[in-house]
Motif scaffolding. Structure first.
Motif: not given
Ligand code: DC
Length: 231
Positions: A185, A39-40, A188, A129-131, A99-100, A181, A103, A109, A35-36
């Motif tokens: 991340d 955003f990238r 936020r 991903g993150r979430d 991307a950070s 980052r 996002s 989002r 999923t990153g």
């Molecule tokens: O995983 P990555 O480093 O490729 O992600 C790039 C940026 O995208 C990361 O700094 C925060 C955002 N991101 C996010 O907010 N939620 C996700 N599910 C995946 C990435």
């Protein structure tokens, strides 16, 4: 795999999520969604359009100008902006930071959330991903939160860069970028990097990638064996 199931792997950047997710997808013959990369892709499009990814209005304007598509060729994920494959262009440090930045915005989002859910509805996936475990798929069958210390992640990132022939960067710079980052991340307001209450925490600081992968493969296999995918 007969039944539809979803695995969420969340954690900070450089913890090895993508590699682990890829290995799991191969092992269990399901799809992997990074999923990153979504955003990238938008961050790259903003840079190309000369838009400021820190600015919420300019980021929202970007969504009116571009279409993001995610396709899979031989199970390999590609990201397309307005029909053009930009997958090979999104791994630079400039795009990472943008991307950070992008996002952070709830409009961005939400746009991505819809695409993630649409894909996950159709097929079995491991998503990293993150979430994912907290917001995107709170009912995922299995959730992993993968950690490693910033110092270890910086070392790993540096050796990846050196292996890729990029030698004009140093440890302190990489560590600083990672910490920056992480802070953005995790702090936020919308969908920060966070372990879901029901996620399994794995700290890979003292583990090799192979050990991490094997540990998580075992966890998934056990879940599948017992048929208890929701626990
Ligand atoms: O995983 P990555 O480093 O490729 O992600 C790039 C940026 O995208 C990361 O700094 C925060 C955002 N991101 C996010 O907010 N939620 C996700 N599910 C995946 C990435």
């Amino acid at each position: 795999m007969d039944r539809h199931f979803l695995i969420a792997i969340d954690g900070p950047s450089g913890a090895g999520k993508s590699t682990v997710a890829h290995a799991l997808a191969e092992e269990f013959n399901i799809m992997h969604l990074d999923t990153g990369a979504l955003f990238r892709a938008l961050a790259y499009a903003a840079l190309e359009a000369g838009l400021d990814s820190q600015d919420p209005d300019q980021s929202a304007a970007l969504l009116d100008q571009v279409t993001l598509e995610i396709i899979f060729k031989d199970k390999k994920q590609k990201v397309l902006i307005n029909g053009k494959d930009i997958t090979s262009k999104i791994r630079t440090e400039e795009v990472s930071l943008a991307a950070s930045n992008i996002s952070v915005h709830p409009t961005v989002r939400n746009y991505i959330l819809e695409k993630e859910r649409e894909l996950a509805e159709k097929e079995s996936f491991v998503l990293d991903g993150r979430d994912i475990g907290t917001v995107v798929l709170p009912n995922a069958d299995l959730k992993i939160f993968l950690l490693a210390s910033p110092e270890i992640r910086a070392q790993r990132r540096l050796s990846d860069l050196l292996n890729a022939g990029i030698s004009n960067t140093d440890y302190d710079q990489v560590l600083e970028d990672i910490k920056k980052r992480d802070a953005q991340d995790s702090n936020r307001d919308t969908a920060p990097t966070k372990k879901a209450d029901d996620a399994i925490l794995i700290d890979s600081s003292e583990l090799s990638l192979e050990e991490t992968i094997s540990m998580i493969k075992d966890i998934v296999a056990k879940k599948l064996e017992t048929g208890n995918l929701n626990g």
